[in-house]
Design a protein around this motif. Structure first.
Motif, PDB file in Angstrom:
ATOM      1  N   TRP A 172       4.365   3.997 -12.817  1.00 40.17           N
ATOM      2  CA  TRP A 172       3.727   4.571 -11.628  1.00 40.17           C
ATOM      3  C   TRP A 172       4.709   5.224 -10.664  1.00 40.17           C
ATOM      4  O   TRP A 172       4.284   5.848  -9.678  1.00 40.17           O
ATOM      5  N   ALA A 173       6.005   5.082 -10.894  1.00 30.98           N
ATOM      6  CA  ALA A 173       6.973   5.577  -9.902  1.00 30.98           C
ATOM      7  C   ALA A 173       7.101   7.093  -9.933  1.00 30.98           C
ATOM      8  O   ALA A 173       6.840   7.729 -10.956  1.00 30.98           O
ATOM      9  N   GLY A 174       7.502   7.670  -8.805  1.00 33.82           N
ATOM     10  CA  GLY A 174       7.961   9.049  -8.787  1.00 33.82           C
ATOM     11  C   GLY A 174       6.939  10.112  -8.435  1.00 33.82           C
ATOM     12  O   GLY A 174       7.192  11.289  -8.622  1.00 33.82           O
ATOM     13  N   GLN A 216       0.293   4.212   6.488  1.00 35.47           N
ATOM     14  CA  GLN A 216       0.912   5.445   5.991  1.00 35.47           C
ATOM     15  C   GLN A 216       2.227   5.149   5.264  1.00 35.47           C
ATOM     16  O   GLN A 216       2.498   5.702   4.202  1.00 35.47           O
ATOM     17  N   ALA A 217       3.040   4.272   5.864  1.00 35.85           N
ATOM     18  CA  ALA A 217       4.342   3.946   5.259  1.00 35.85           C
ATOM     19  C   ALA A 217       4.156   3.225   3.925  1.00 35.85           C
ATOM     20  O   ALA A 217       4.903   3.469   2.962  1.00 35.85           O
ATOM     21  N   ILE A 218       3.180   2.354   3.854  1.00 37.36           N
ATOM     22  CA  ILE A 218       2.944   1.621   2.599  1.00 37.36           C
ATOM     23  C   ILE A 218       2.481   2.586   1.505  1.00 37.36           C
ATOM     24  O   ILE A 218       2.982   2.547   0.372  1.00 37.36           O
ATOM     25  N   VAL A 219       1.556   3.477   1.842  1.00 34.89           N
ATOM     26  CA  VAL A 219       1.032   4.401   0.821  1.00 34.89           C
ATOM     27  C   VAL A 219       2.135   5.338   0.333  1.00 34.89           C
ATOM     28  O   VAL A 219       2.253   5.617  -0.867  1.00 34.89           O
ATOM     29  N   MET A 220       2.971   5.789   1.261  1.00 30.57           N
ATOM     30  CA  MET A 220       4.098   6.635   0.876  1.00 30.57           C
ATOM     31  C   MET A 220       5.019   5.883  -0.105  1.00 30.57           C
ATOM     32  O   MET A 220       5.449   6.431  -1.124  1.00 30.57           O
ATOM     33  N   THR A 221       5.289   4.615   0.194  1.00 26.23           N
ATOM     34  CA  THR A 221       6.171   3.824  -0.666  1.00 26.23           C
ATOM     35  C   THR A 221       5.532   3.574  -2.032  1.00 26.23           C
ATOM     36  O   THR A 221       6.197   3.669  -3.067  1.00 26.23           O
ATOM     37  N   VAL A 222       4.249   3.264  -2.023  1.00 25.06           N
ATOM     38  CA  VAL A 222       3.522   3.058  -3.289  1.00 25.06           C
ATOM     39  C   VAL A 222       3.574   4.327  -4.137  1.00 25.06           C
ATOM     40  O   VAL A 222       3.837   4.287  -5.341  1.00 25.06           O
ATOM     41  N   THR A 223       3.346   5.478  -3.515  1.00 23.86           N
ATOM     42  CA  THR A 223       3.296   6.745  -4.238  1.00 23.86           C
ATOM     43  C   THR A 223       4.657   7.073  -4.847  1.00 23.86           C
ATOM     44  O   THR A 223       4.757   7.512  -5.992  1.00 23.86           O
ATOM     45  N   LEU A 224       5.701   6.813  -4.092  1.00 23.62           N
ATOM     46  CA  LEU A 224       7.045   7.169  -4.548  1.00 23.62           C
ATOM     47  C   LEU A 224       7.620   6.173  -5.553  1.00 23.62           C
ATOM     48  O   LEU A 224       8.345   6.558  -6.463  1.00 23.62           O
ATOM     49  N   THR A 225       7.308   4.889  -5.389  1.00 24.30           N
ATOM     50  CA  THR A 225       7.999   3.877  -6.195  1.00 24.30           C
ATOM     51  C   THR A 225       7.104   3.086  -7.147  1.00 24.30           C
ATOM     52  O   THR A 225       7.616   2.422  -8.037  1.00 24.30           O
ATOM     53  N   GLY A 226       5.789   3.100  -6.926  1.00 23.29           N
ATOM     54  CA  GLY A 226       4.906   2.323  -7.790  1.00 23.29           C
ATOM     55  C   GLY A 226       4.847   0.837  -7.474  1.00 23.29           C
ATOM     56  O   GLY A 226       4.380   0.060  -8.317  1.00 23.29           O
ATOM     57  N   VAL A 227       5.278   0.400  -6.274  1.00 26.86           N
ATOM     58  CA  VAL A 227       5.170  -1.031  -5.964  1.00 26.86           C
ATOM     59  C   VAL A 227       3.698  -1.461  -5.997  1.00 26.86           C
ATOM     60  O   VAL A 227       2.816  -0.709  -5.590  1.00 26.86           O
ATOM     61  N   ASP A 228       3.444  -2.671  -6.504  1.00 25.45           N
ATOM     62  CA  ASP A 228       2.064  -3.156  -6.545  1.00 25.45           C
ATOM     63  C   ASP A 228       1.878  -4.440  -5.736  1.00 25.45           C
ATOM     64  O   ASP A 228       0.815  -5.060  -5.786  1.00 25.45           O
ATOM     65  N   LEU A 229       2.927  -4.822  -5.014  1.00 25.94           N
ATOM     66  CA  LEU A 229       2.820  -5.958  -4.105  1.00 25.94           C
ATOM     67  C   LEU A 229       3.571  -5.618  -2.829  1.00 25.94           C
ATOM     68  O   LEU A 229       4.730  -5.195  -2.886  1.00 25.94           O
ATOM     69  N   VAL A 230       2.894  -5.781  -1.694  1.00 27.29           N
ATOM     70  CA  VAL A 230       3.532  -5.584  -0.396  1.00 27.29           C
ATOM     71  C   VAL A 230       3.531  -6.930   0.312  1.00 27.29           C
ATOM     72  O   VAL A 230       2.468  -7.506   0.564  1.00 27.29           O
ATOM     73  N   LEU A 231       4.725  -7.434   0.575  1.00 26.32           N
ATOM     74  CA  LEU A 231       4.855  -8.721   1.272  1.00 26.32           C
ATOM     75  C   LEU A 231       5.240  -8.446   2.714  1.00 26.32           C
ATOM     76  O   LEU A 231       6.297  -7.888   2.988  1.00 26.32           O
ATOM     77  N   VAL A 232       4.362  -8.845   3.629  1.00 22.35           N
ATOM     78  CA  VAL A 232       4.613  -8.639   5.044  1.00 22.35           C
ATOM     79  C   VAL A 232       5.257  -9.901   5.605  1.00 22.35           C
ATOM     80  O   VAL A 232       4.703 -10.993   5.477  1.00 22.35           O
ATOM     81  N   GLY A 233       6.432  -9.756   6.185  1.00 19.68           N
ATOM     82  CA  GLY A 233       7.135 -10.892   6.767  1.00 19.68           C
ATOM     83  C   GLY A 233       7.445 -10.636   8.227  1.00 19.68           C
ATOM     84  O   GLY A 233       6.875  -9.738   8.850  1.00 19.68           O
ATOM     85  N   GLY A 234       8.337 -11.442   8.773  1.00 21.24           N
ATOM     86  CA  GLY A 234       8.752 -11.265  10.157  1.00 21.24           C
ATOM     87  C   GLY A 234       7.742 -11.835  11.134  1.00 21.24           C
ATOM     88  O   GLY A 234       6.650 -12.276  10.746  1.00 21.24           O
ATOM     89  N   GLY A 235       8.094 -11.798  12.415  1.00 20.50           N
ATOM     90  CA  GLY A 235       7.274 -12.406  13.465  1.00 20.50           C
ATOM     91  C   GLY A 235       5.840 -11.901  13.469  1.00 20.50           C
ATOM     92  O   GLY A 235       4.885 -12.675  13.622  1.00 20.50           O
ATOM     93  N   LEU A 236       5.665 -10.599  13.258  1.00 17.61           N
ATOM     94  CA  LEU A 236       4.327 -10.018  13.338  1.00 17.61           C
ATOM     95  C   LEU A 236       3.401 -10.550  12.246  1.00 17.61           C
ATOM     96  O   LEU A 236       2.177 -10.578  12.411  1.00 17.61           O
ATOM     97  N   SER A 237       3.989 -11.015  11.138  1.00 20.09           N
ATOM     98  CA  SER A 237       3.154 -11.510  10.036  1.00 20.09           C
ATOM     99  C   SER A 237       2.463 -12.815  10.406  1.00 20.09           C
ATOM    100  O   SER A 237       1.517 -13.240   9.743  1.00 20.09           O
ATOM    101  N   ARG A 242      11.176  11.364 -16.006  1.00 19.23           N
ATOM    102  CA  ARG A 242      12.160  10.267 -16.002  1.00 19.23           C
ATOM    103  C   ARG A 242      13.190  10.469 -17.110  1.00 19.23           C
ATOM    104  O   ARG A 242      14.379  10.220 -16.924  1.00 19.23           O
ATOM    105  N   ALA A 243      12.721  10.925 -18.273  1.00 22.94           N
ATOM    106  CA  ALA A 243      13.663  11.200 -19.363  1.00 22.94           C
ATOM    107  C   ALA A 243      14.594  12.353 -18.986  1.00 22.94           C
ATOM    108  O   ALA A 243      15.786  12.334 -19.294  1.00 22.94           O
ATOM    109  N   GLY A 244      14.036  13.344 -18.290  1.00 25.97           N
ATOM    110  CA  GLY A 244      14.867  14.467 -17.837  1.00 25.97           C
ATOM    111  C   GLY A 244      15.975  13.988 -16.912  1.00 25.97           C
ATOM    112  O   GLY A 244      17.122  14.434 -17.000  1.00 25.97           O
ATOM    113  N   LEU A 245      15.639  13.051 -16.024  1.00 26.65           N
ATOM    114  CA  LEU A 245      16.652  12.497 -15.123  1.00 26.65           C
ATOM    115  C   LEU A 245      17.719  11.725 -15.905  1.00 26.65           C
ATOM    116  O   LEU A 245      18.919  11.836 -15.628  1.00 26.65           O
ATOM    117  N   LEU A 246      17.267  10.966 -16.893  1.00 29.86           N
ATOM    118  CA  LEU A 246      18.222  10.232 -17.734  1.00 29.86           C
ATOM    119  C   LEU A 246      19.204  11.208 -18.382  1.00 29.86           C
ATOM    120  O   LEU A 246      20.429  10.988 -18.379  1.00 29.86           O
TER     121      LEU A 246
END
Lengths: 310, 310
Positions: A167-169, B241-262, A124-128
């Motif tokens: 946790w990102a990245g 799969q999509a949630i795990v990919m997003t968690v791995t890439l961004t570090g989100v720790d809350l997934v809010l499911v909305g829309g009709g299907l929720s 992350r620092a490298g990106l900065l």
């Protein structure tokens, strides 16, 4: 405590230290990001037990290497490390490479140097640093992707480097092929086991029984050797998939490829651009290019972090 | 121009308007986010030709529906729309649903109302509302995932909703299965063609020749019908799969499911949590739950945007 820097006509500098699994890269950097001195030393095996001492020794060597005519006044220290980092509290939460857990890096470094310190994440620092001093200048949506033994990632979104509470990245552990080879992380088919320099070498060796570096495999691919071309193309496809996924999810419009594998230059970038262009439909096409700061991105990022905090 | 609101003992309110493909949901919202009036009306077919007039008509109806005892002074208007939005300049760059390109929504609305207006993206604004008024309170790393006819996504990272110059959040078009069914976007195996309400209905119908709603298919899955269970499980795996990919890439720790299907509630969330837990190895496990504001998230987000700007 280090001896105080000489006074008189002095330049204020920070020490910027990038603690890696095998090497510590460090620099003295002034406020305009001129590097007054730099060193690369092996990472001590017991770094987790005495990171304050190791950083202090590095800083002492840096100060001693400043040419006699230049007087440098050290005013702070930035340290960047791999793994999971709590940047706010200056804690190395976990590093599998360096073998620490919950290490209070900032407190140890501040106690040894008697100066303010900040702690950041190496990528992350490298990106900065790339965004301020390197190849990402003027861009607000960037994926920085160092490709080496492993694969790391960092995101600049809406102009800010994303931390995700540390946790990102973890781009190297995005699953590209759920039925792919097992990854040490416990998943299968992670990007890192398909497209890192280490993976390219392993896959080539498993099919040829010849032990070559990723650089040599790139050269053979470029020369048209069939196995090398096919291994290289497989890695490019996995990287292309990961880039398109990241573009779709985050809107990045610049992908900076760094790390050892980026030294292959256009042998990597040309097919990668073609692969990505072939996958995109409605998404905004990203520019894909080499990072600008090479293996100094981390230490320059450490300099950015400590100057920002002073 | 609307007639000026009555003066006297008045409450300042904003008009918050969520322009969707089929309906316009709108509300009058005071500074403490109390809703004084709300309406849902069909979206005019020619909305792209006269968005200012359509929003003004909606606002007029809202003002007329305020109970006589309450005097509301309109001070601004927030409008959220789907598609690609330039939030800074208030432009609807592109919406396939609503059929516009480069529509200067803010200028038109301001000209009709004679009041300041802001324009936002429906899903990103919905996430902003969830984070201030709904189920994401106190969280800094959130994926908001409305599942309906299509699948959208929005990310809150390090406490800020990510815009990516308007390009972020196309979770529905992350490729889950490169050999999967074609998507109207031009890719194959996008999340949206595997796991949206529309996809679930289509896949079920193609195997049973029975036309059921996603809600009915959920009920049959819950009752143990074999085809419904298998279609539902396929959608859950793609979402996991999509949630795990997003968690791995961004570090989100809350997934809010909305829309009709929720609205299927635990019939969806229980297997989804199990699927995600089974995929994660080193990543921080996210909480997965229903969004809190239902189909009012977008309009409340529009209220947040305009109140922030005033």
């Amino acid at each position: 405590m280090l001896p105080p820097s000489p006074s008189g006509a002095t330049t204020e500098v920070v020490a910027a230290v990038d603690v890696g699994g095998t090497r510590i890269k460090a620099a003295l950097v002034d406020r305009s990001y001129t590097v007054l001195a730099q060193t690369t030393t092996p990472t001590p095996a017991d770094i987790g037990a005495d990171i304050g001492g190791a950083v202090a020794a590095t800083v002492k060597a840096l100060l001693e290497s400043v040419p006699p005519g230049q007087a440098a006044q050290l005013v702070g220290c930035g340290v960047v490390v791999p793994g999971l980092v709590d940047e706010e509290d200056g804690i190395g939460i976990y590093s599998s490479n360096l073998g620490w857990r919950d290490l209070d890096i900032r407190a140890q470094v501040e106690s040894f140097l008697g100066l303010p310190a900040v702690v950041g994440h190496d990528v992350r620092a490298g990106l900065l640093a790339e965004s301020r001093l390197g190849a990402a200048g003027g861009h607000r949506q960037v994926l920085f992707m160092p490709l080496g033994t492993g694969i790391a990632g960092a995101l600049l979104l809406d102009g800010s480097v994303v931390s995700g509470d540390g946790w990102a990245g973890e781009l190297g552990h995005v699953v590209i092929d759920p039925s792919g080879p097992p990854c040490p992380c416990g998943q299968r088919g992670c990007l890192e086991v398909l497209a890192s320099a280490g993976a390219i070498e392993r896959i080539y060796r498993s099919q040829s029984h010849e032990r070559l570096s990723a650089e040599d495999i790139a050269a053979r691919a470029e020369a048209g050797e069939s196995l090398a071309s096919s291994v290289w193309a497989g890695a490019v496809r996995a990287l292309g998939q990961a880039i398109v996924m990241t573009v779709t999810l985050t809107g990045v419009d610049l992908v900076l490829v760094g790390g050892g594998l980026s030294q292959s230059g256009e042998v990597l970038l040309r097919p990668l651009r073609d692969d990505v262009a072939g996958r995109l439909t409605f998404q905004r096409p990203p520019t894909i290019q080499r990072a600008g700061l090479g293996d100094r991105a981390g230490s320059l990022g450490a300099a950015c972090l400590i100057w920002d905090s002073l």
